[in-house]
Design a protein around this motif. Sequence first.
Motif, PDB file in Angstrom:
ATOM      1  N   LYS A 271      -0.558   3.910   1.738  1.00 57.65           N
ATOM      2  CA  LYS A 271      -1.967   3.639   1.500  1.00 57.65           C
ATOM      3  C   LYS A 271      -2.124   2.208   1.017  1.00 57.65           C
ATOM      4  CE  LYS A 271      -1.898   5.705  -3.155  1.00 57.65           C
ATOM      5  NZ  LYS A 271      -2.486   6.753  -4.036  1.00 57.65           N
ATOM      6  N   SER A 272      -3.373   1.768   0.924  1.00 56.08           N
ATOM      7  CA  SER A 272      -3.689   0.389   0.569  1.00 56.08           C
ATOM      8  C   SER A 272      -4.847   0.368  -0.412  1.00 56.08           C
ATOM      9  CB  SER A 272      -4.057  -0.393   1.841  1.00 56.08           C
ATOM     10  OG  SER A 272      -4.694  -1.611   1.524  1.00 56.08           O
ATOM     11  N   GLU A 273      -4.779  -0.508  -1.405  1.00 58.71           N
ATOM     12  CA  GLU A 273      -5.895  -0.652  -2.330  1.00 58.71           C
ATOM     13  C   GLU A 273      -7.142  -1.140  -1.607  1.00 58.71           C
ATOM     14  OE1 GLU A 273      -5.126  -2.939  -5.780  1.00 58.71           O
ATOM     15  OE2 GLU A 273      -3.407  -1.718  -6.450  1.00 58.71           O
ATOM     16  N   GLN A 274      -6.970  -1.990  -0.595  1.00 58.58           N
ATOM     17  CA  GLN A 274      -8.114  -2.552   0.119  1.00 58.58           C
ATOM     18  C   GLN A 274      -8.552  -1.675   1.296  1.00 58.58           C
ATOM     19  OE1 GLN A 274      -5.159  -4.418  -0.211  1.00 58.58           O
ATOM     20  NE2 GLN A 274      -5.822  -5.321  -2.151  1.00 58.58           N
ATOM     21  N   ALA A 275      -7.596  -1.134   2.027  1.00 59.18           N
ATOM     22  CA  ALA A 275      -7.916  -0.420   3.270  1.00 59.18           C
ATOM     23  C   ALA A 275      -7.865   1.094   3.128  1.00 59.18           C
ATOM     24  CB  ALA A 275      -6.964  -0.869   4.386  1.00 59.18           C
ATOM     25  N   GLY A 276      -7.417   1.611   1.987  1.00 53.31           N
ATOM     26  CA  GLY A 276      -7.386   3.052   1.778  1.00 53.31           C
ATOM     27  C   GLY A 276      -6.218   3.729   2.469  1.00 53.31           C
ATOM     28  N   LEU A 277      -6.449   4.937   2.953  1.00 59.27           N
ATOM     29  CA  LEU A 277      -5.399   5.715   3.617  1.00 59.27           C
ATOM     30  C   LEU A 277      -4.870   4.969   4.836  1.00 59.27           C
ATOM     31  CD1 LEU A 277      -3.921   8.516   3.977  1.00 59.27           C
ATOM     32  CD2 LEU A 277      -5.793   9.083   5.556  1.00 59.27           C
TER      33      LEU A 277
END
Length: 302
Positions: free
Chosen positions: A213-219
């Motif tokens: 997952k990504s803090e900026q892009a989510g799942l």
Amino acid sequence: MPINIPKDLPATDLLKKEKIFVMDESRSNQQDIRPLNIAILNLMPEKEKTEMQLLRLLGNTPLQVTVTFLHTATHISKNVSKSHLDTFYKTFNEVKEFRFDGLIITGAPVETLAFEEVDYWEEMKEILEWSKTNVTTTLHICWGAQAALYYHYGIDKYTLDQKCFGVFQHTVQESTAKLIRGFNDVFVAPHSRHTSVSVHAVEEHPNLSVLSKSEQAGLFIAISNDERMIMVTGHLEYDAETLSDEFKRDLARGNDIAIPSNYYPDDNPNNQPLNTWRSHTHLLFSNWLNYYVYQETPYEWA
């Protein structure tokens, strides 16, 4: 090992220039080898670009792969000729009696619509249901991932305030997962979408796990507990220039679109973008083909 593709497919010459080992059906039929049979449901508008992107990745492993391209019968594609579809593609009705070792379902430019408003949703549901019994493992990409999460697990998408557009940093959540074996703990991948899926909803689902997952892009990557359904919300398969092409297309249409994040050097669209995700792209596809297709599929389907 080679990738087997339809004779005279336009992507053949480009793949050969990139030193990807390809052969057509007539030559492959002379070899006593059980290739992996992979179907690709290509929902992208510029189908030939997507063909090239995926074939490049499927052809870069030690496994011999035979590819069958599928298109929806209930939707008329505007960006590809009918002759191309008639020559190189099949519809679901033509293959639904067969079994495949793997299936790839691409993204589609319909994410702002509710699933039930998509003109081929009924056909899509039939394909998703069929994949549960006739496919060893399915790799869903972008909208294809959202459709799978909605149909199989009841997790709906939601609209973002601003398009998720650019190259974002991701973290590995399950370092022992075979699909992301060899990944760096932190890596980058492209996204291009107006909608997203709740990471929390996927984490809380009893039949799913979040691999990245990504803090900026989510799942980013989710997988079912039986490892047969894989959902990737971004576009690791994209070429270096794909986001740039989308950005310039939207500008030409007069759309309100921001420069892709973390993409152009110095955030200057006049600079040539770099492919900073290529190694993880090849890892994802080679891991999928090896661990989830080749290692799991029966030699002969019962």
